[in-house]
Design an enzyme around this catalytic site. Structure first.
Site, PDB file in Angstrom:
ATOM      1  N   HIS A  72       0.842  -1.190   0.000  1.00 33.22           N
ATOM      2  CA  HIS A  72       0.000   0.000   0.000  1.00 33.22           C
ATOM      3  C   HIS A  72       0.877   1.238   0.000  1.00 33.22           C
ATOM      4  O   HIS A  72       1.776   1.379   0.825  1.00 33.22           O
ATOM      5  CB  HIS A  72      -0.900   0.012   1.237  1.00 33.22           C
ATOM      6  CG  HIS A  72      -2.060  -0.935   1.143  1.00 33.22           C
ATOM      7  ND1 HIS A  72      -3.154  -0.876   1.981  1.00 33.22           N
ATOM      8  CD2 HIS A  72      -2.289  -1.976   0.301  1.00 33.22           C
ATOM      9  CE1 HIS A  72      -3.999  -1.829   1.664  1.00 33.22           C
ATOM     10  NE2 HIS A  72      -3.496  -2.509   0.654  1.00 33.22           N
ATOM     11  N   TYR A 201      -9.432   5.544   7.368  1.00 38.94           N
ATOM     12  CA  TYR A 201      -9.646   5.903   8.760  1.00 38.94           C
ATOM     13  C   TYR A 201     -10.701   7.004   8.796  1.00 38.94           C
ATOM     14  O   TYR A 201     -10.492   8.086   8.238  1.00 38.94           O
ATOM     15  CB  TYR A 201      -8.356   6.414   9.388  1.00 38.94           C
ATOM     16  CG  TYR A 201      -7.270   5.370   9.545  1.00 38.94           C
ATOM     17  CD1 TYR A 201      -7.047   4.770  10.783  1.00 38.94           C
ATOM     18  CD2 TYR A 201      -6.455   4.997   8.482  1.00 38.94           C
ATOM     19  CE1 TYR A 201      -6.044   3.821  10.951  1.00 38.94           C
ATOM     20  CE2 TYR A 201      -5.458   4.048   8.633  1.00 38.94           C
ATOM     21  CZ  TYR A 201      -5.262   3.460   9.877  1.00 38.94           C
ATOM     22  OH  TYR A 201      -4.280   2.518  10.028  1.00 38.94           O
ATOM     23  N   PRO A 293      -4.393   0.254  18.406  1.00 38.77           N
ATOM     24  CA  PRO A 293      -4.130  -0.198  17.036  1.00 38.77           C
ATOM     25  C   PRO A 293      -4.281   0.893  15.981  1.00 38.77           C
ATOM     26  O   PRO A 293      -3.999   0.642  14.808  1.00 38.77           O
ATOM     27  CB  PRO A 293      -5.174  -1.310  16.836  1.00 38.77           C
ATOM     28  CG  PRO A 293      -6.272  -0.971  17.785  1.00 38.77           C
ATOM     29  CD  PRO A 293      -5.615  -0.337  18.975  1.00 38.77           C
ATOM     30  N   LYS A 297       0.973  -0.073  14.943  1.00 37.95           N
ATOM     31  CA  LYS A 297       2.347  -0.165  15.427  1.00 37.95           C
ATOM     32  C   LYS A 297       2.644  -1.378  16.300  1.00 37.95           C
ATOM     33  O   LYS A 297       3.814  -1.663  16.571  1.00 37.95           O
ATOM     34  CB  LYS A 297       2.713   1.101  16.224  1.00 37.95           C
ATOM     35  CG  LYS A 297       2.796   2.342  15.374  1.00 37.95           C
ATOM     36  CD  LYS A 297       3.848   2.193  14.297  1.00 37.95           C
ATOM     37  CE  LYS A 297       3.758   3.267  13.244  1.00 37.95           C
ATOM     38  NZ  LYS A 297       4.213   2.822  11.933  1.00 37.95           N
ATOM     39  N   TYR A 385       3.822   6.632   9.900  1.00 35.63           N
ATOM     40  CA  TYR A 385       3.002   5.489   9.532  1.00 35.63           C
ATOM     41  C   TYR A 385       3.831   4.403   8.852  1.00 35.63           C
ATOM     42  O   TYR A 385       3.670   3.209   9.137  1.00 35.63           O
ATOM     43  CB  TYR A 385       1.861   5.935   8.599  1.00 35.63           C
ATOM     44  CG  TYR A 385       0.746   4.916   8.483  1.00 35.63           C
ATOM     45  CD1 TYR A 385      -0.335   4.937   9.349  1.00 35.63           C
ATOM     46  CD2 TYR A 385       0.783   3.927   7.499  1.00 35.63           C
ATOM     47  CE1 TYR A 385      -1.349   4.002   9.255  1.00 35.63           C
ATOM     48  CE2 TYR A 385      -0.238   2.991   7.390  1.00 35.63           C
ATOM     49  CZ  TYR A 385      -1.305   3.030   8.279  1.00 35.63           C
ATOM     50  OH  TYR A 385      -2.309   2.094   8.186  1.00 35.63           O
TER      51      TYR A 385
END
Length: 390
Positions: A72, A201, A293, A297, A385
């Site tokens: 991704h 998200y 979550p 990580k 990220y």
């Protein structure tokens, strides 16, 4: 019995450490309180940083990951009825993440360990750690009606938050930091194609939602729920309706519904135990720290702990130098706290906190708007990220 490193716990961190040590000829025995089937039945995260992927490759356990993992190059933030994409690859000079389930990582490492004839003892009871503050540590455990002893040079506690390793440390030697969040994640797994090819998200007045996946045909979805919610109160129909309410119309229309084959509620917490070394005992992964979550990580932090510990053990067994082991806790914790901060920030930015009221909601809206319109802010999110450097 005797081994060089006794590893407590056969989750991804214990298996990965054992496999890396095997590549340099260091002997290990892994003790696991559950059955092999139970370990493989755990449903966990699946977004891997490149550093984690590289470490699995170094352990010789990344062939299936490279064949089946989904690379991704971005994520999307959903708010104000629209999707706002964060270009991870473009903002970080070509880095990306790989979606590959933790269960699959565990399976690959187990298969590798078994093929090499390395020892894992499942369904152990009464595991106890002895003399790790001295010069001759050993571990005892019960199995098949008998008590067994393993003498070793070092003990690696990879047995999670509820394991025996951290509980074996005197309370006076341990300092803990914790934040409990007033909500959880209700998650489902379903054999349906994902709503989007990348993770979404969502910040919505009804609460947070996440659209994720395990494969092109298996989706993982979450919605924020009260911490005391009961999973029995949620039928599949109720879950799908609530999920779509929290997504932009275009994304909601793309959600394919179907029967779930796993449904659970996970509480959210931030937890860190310091230090991560006690004599000849080293805490690894969830035994030392838990993160929400939201930032993806947890598994990646466990892998970075393994990287630092493996480097220290390699240096010790090859050069008899203790420098890397002496630095393990400080090196690991420096990266842990940055990930704790990032996960806390993502969580506070995306979830509904009832106590902050309308003011808190306006702050979230302003931060999200700034985030997606500022290259500097977007870059900060992206570099965290995909994973900070070791």
């Amino acid at each position: 019995m005797r081994t060089q490193v006794a590893i407590i716990g056969s989750g991804p961190s214990g298996l990965l450490l054992g496999q890396l040590l095997a590549t340099i000829g260091v002997e290990t025995i892994i003790l696991e309180r559950s059955s092999r089937e139970h370990v493989l039945g755990r449903v966990r995260a699946g977004v891997l940083e490149q550093g984690t992927v590289d470490l699995l490759g170094e352990a010789g356990a990344a062939d299936r990951l490279h064949a089946e993992g989904l690379q991704h190059s971005g994520i999307s933030l959903a708010f104000d009825g629209r999707l706002h994409r964060i270009d991870l690859t473009g903002l970080t000079g070509g880095k990306h993440v790989t979606v590959y389930g933790q269960t699959e990582v565990t399976h690959d490492l187990m298969d590798k360990r078994e093929a090499a004839g390395l020892v894992t003892v499942y369904e152990t009871a009464n595991v106890a750690l002895h003399d790790f503050g001295g010069a001759s540590p050993f571990v005892t455990y019960d199995k098949d009606g008998a008590t067994h002893r393993i003498d070793c040079d070092f003990i690696a506690g990879c047995d999670g938050y509820h394991g025996v390793s951290r509980r074996s440390v005197p309370a006076s030697a341990l300092k803990t930091f914790e934040r409990q969040y007033p909500f959880g994640w209700l998650g489902v797994l379903a054999e349906v194609p994902p709503a989007d090819h990348e993770l979404i998200y969502a910040n919505h007045e009804r609460g947070f939602a996440l659209c994720s996946m395990r494969s092109p045909h298996r989706s993982r979805y979450y919605v924020q729920c009260p911490a005391d919610e009961r999973v029995e109160a949620w039928s599949d129909g109720r879950f799908w309706d609530e999920l779509r309410r929290r997504l932009p119309p275009q994304t909601a229309a793309a959600v394919t519904t179907g029967p779930s084959f796993e449904k659970s509620i996970a509480p959210l917490r931030s937890f860190v135990a310091e230090p991560m070394r006690f004599g000849l005992l080293f805490l690894v992964g969830d035994a030392a720290h838990i993160v929400p979550p939201t930032g993806a990580k947890g598994l990646n932090l466990a892998a970075s702990d393994v990287r630092y510990l493996f480097a220290g053990l390699r240096e010790f067994f090859s050069e008899r130098s203790k420098a890397g082991l002496d630095a393990y806790s400080s090196r690991a914790l420096a990266r842990v706290w940055k990930a704790v901060r990032f996960s806390w920030w993502m969580t506070t930015m995306l979830h509904r906190f009832l106590e902050t009221g309308e003011f808190g909601q306006r702050i979230q809206e302003a931060e999200l708007d700034y985030l997606v319109h500022s290259k500097a802010a977007s870059t900060a999110l992206a570099e965290n990220y995909v994973g900070l450097p070791y």
